[in-house]
Scaffold this active site. Structure first.
Site, PDB file in Angstrom:
ATOM      1  N   GLY A 228      42.957 -42.015  41.491  1.00  0.00           N
ATOM      2  CA  GLY A 228      42.429 -42.498  40.169  1.00  0.00           C
ATOM      3  C   GLY A 228      41.350 -41.581  39.600  1.00  0.00           C
TER       4      GLY A 228
ATOM      5  CB  SER B  13      37.521 -43.938  47.152  1.00  0.00           C
ATOM      6  OG  SER B  13      37.205 -45.253  46.392  1.00  0.00           O
TER       7      SER B  13
ATOM      8  N   GLY C  37      38.436 -47.351  43.571  1.00  0.00           N
ATOM      9  CA  GLY C  37      37.282 -47.042  42.568  1.00  0.00           C
ATOM     10  C   GLY C  37      35.891 -47.651  43.248  1.00  0.00           C
TER      11      GLY C  37
ATOM     12  CG  HIS D 143      47.414 -50.041  40.216  1.00  0.00           C
ATOM     13  ND1 HIS D 143      46.104 -50.866  40.209  1.00  0.00           N
ATOM     14  CD2 HIS D 143      47.214 -48.641  40.532  1.00  0.00           C
ATOM     15  CE1 HIS D 143      45.420 -49.838  40.584  1.00  0.00           C
ATOM     16  NE2 HIS D 143      45.655 -48.806  40.740  1.00  0.00           N
TER      17      HIS D 143
ATOM     18  CD  GLU E 273      42.982 -50.537  38.611  1.00  0.00           C
ATOM     19  OE1 GLU E 273      43.806 -50.154  37.688  1.00  0.00           O
ATOM     20  OE2 GLU E 273      42.151 -50.174  39.501  1.00  0.00           O
TER      21      GLU E 273
ATOM     22  CD  GLU F 214      46.683 -47.305  44.645  1.00  0.00           C
ATOM     23  OE1 GLU F 214      46.290 -46.044  44.677  1.00  0.00           O
ATOM     24  OE2 GLU F 214      46.885 -47.964  43.966  1.00  0.00           O
TER      25      GLU F 214
ATOM     26  CG  ASN G  76      46.798 -44.726  37.880  1.00  0.00           C
ATOM     27  OD1 ASN G  76      46.831 -44.951  36.920  1.00  0.00           O
ATOM     28  ND2 ASN G  76      46.529 -45.791  38.885  1.00  0.00           N
ATOM     29  CD1 TRP G  77      45.103 -38.985  34.845  1.00  0.00           C
ATOM     30  CD2 TRP G  77      45.112 -38.519  32.780  1.00  0.00           C
ATOM     31  NE1 TRP G  77      45.315 -37.598  34.690  1.00  0.00           N
ATOM     32  CE2 TRP G  77      45.333 -37.273  33.265  1.00  0.00           C
ATOM     33  CE3 TRP G  77      45.203 -38.559  31.322  1.00  0.00           C
ATOM     34  CZ2 TRP G  77      45.507 -36.197  32.548  1.00  0.00           C
ATOM     35  CZ3 TRP G  77      45.303 -37.485  30.383  1.00  0.00           C
ATOM     36  CH2 TRP G  77      45.797 -36.197  31.196  1.00  0.00           C
ATOM     37  CE  LYS G  78      43.015 -46.750  38.704  1.00  0.00           C
ATOM     38  NZ  LYS G  78      42.208 -47.366  39.669  1.00  0.00           N
TER      39      LYS G  78
HETATM   40  P1  PGA Z   1      40.630 -44.540  43.033  1.00  0.00           P
HETATM   41  O1  PGA Z   1      42.072 -45.258  42.039  1.00  0.00           O
HETATM   42  O2  PGA Z   1      41.197 -43.046  43.329  1.00  0.00           O
HETATM   43  O3  PGA Z   1      39.650 -44.403  41.607  1.00  0.00           O
HETATM   44  O4  PGA Z   1      40.150 -45.457  43.979  1.00  0.00           O
HETATM   45  C1  PGA Z   1      42.956 -45.218  42.973  1.00  0.00           C
HETATM   46  C2  PGA Z   1      44.318 -46.043  42.111  1.00  0.00           C
HETATM   47  O5  PGA Z   1      43.984 -47.064  41.816  1.00  0.00           O
HETATM   48  O6  PGA Z   1      45.272 -45.702  42.089  1.00  0.00           O
END
Ligand code: PGA
Length: 255
Positions: A237, A216, A176, A98, A100, A170, A9-11
């Protein structure tokens, strides 16, 4: 055997040029090095890059993913992107729900249920995200909360359709932050969720659904996480922005 996934997931990261380099590196490394027959790599990249990137992927080991969609097929929804549009440029997977998007864009379980239906109607695969906050975990309501997210957005589906959904657990406190759930915490929640699916659909259906862990995930911890019996891979991510790290994660499944 359930399908295993290393989903990136590059965001909102990487320019087009940077993204092209990262994607090409991952595709080439995965082609050369990933030998596990049951692992699917998915790259969830920004919308503007999808059309070009779909032409750069020349192996079925890597599939193209989008990070969001709108549930309507077309219409007056300025700034939104529909599932038929995504399909028309070669997208196979769509990340939805997600944390976010739930937090910053106010997405509800009901809206995510609509997106799930739209994705499945076009024959694409939803990667449905769920997970609790730290406060919910500390209050001891994390299992019920995450089960509720699944109930609210997925339990209107029939068993045959549900099997086409990939679930990504998640925990928000692990996204993150560099704080990963322990493999025991991940396994515990994944088992609770699989039992929840079994309660509604029967264990045969529940056993077929891939449940990914996200939060993470790194090249250093993926092997331990992916060795858990109910953890079928990761939604990644930060570490998906580094080609070597992400490729190593895709190679971290038990033989
Ligand atoms: P992260 O993000 O690996 O940077 O913790 C995971 C995600 O939000 O899908």
């Amino acid at each position: 055997m359930r399908k295993k996934y290393a989903a990136g997931n590059w965001k909102m990261n990487k320019t087009f040029e940077e993204g092209q380099i990262l994607l090409s590196e991952v595709v080439n490394m995965v082609k050369d090095e990933l030998t596990h027959p049951n692992v699917q790599v998915v790259l969830g990249v920004p919308f503007p890059y999808l059309s070009t990137f779909s032409k750069l992927i020349d192996t079925p080991k890597v599939a193209l993913g989008a990070q969001n969609c709108h549930p309507k097929a077309s219409g007056a929804y300025t700034g939104e992107v529909s599932v038929p549009m995504l399909k028309s440029v070669g997208v196979q997977y769509v990340i939805i729900g997600h944390s976010e998007r739930r937090e910053y864009f106010g997405e509800s379980d009901a809206f995510i249920a609509e997106k799930t239906d739209a994705i499945l109607a076009e024959g694409l695969t939803p990667i449905f995200c769920c997970g609790e906050t730290l406060a919910q975990r500390e209050a001891g309501i994390h299992f019920d909360f995450v089960k509720g997210q699944i109930t609210n957005s997925l339990f209107h589906l029939d068993a045959g359709t549900l099997k086409k959904v990939v679930i990504a657990y998640e925990p928000i406190w692990a996204i993150g932050t560099g704080v990963t759930a322990t493999s025991a915490q991940a396994q515990e929640m994944h088992k609770v969720l699989r039992d929840h699916l079994a309660g509604q659909y029967g264990s045969e259906t529940a056993e077929e659904i891939s449940i990914l862990y996200g939060g993470s995930v790194s090249a250093a911890n993926a092997q331990e996480l992916f060795s858990q019996p109910d953890v079928d891979g990761g939604l990644v991510g930060g570490a998906s922005l580094k080609s070597r790290d992400f490729t190593e994660i895709s190679k971290s499944f038990p033989a």
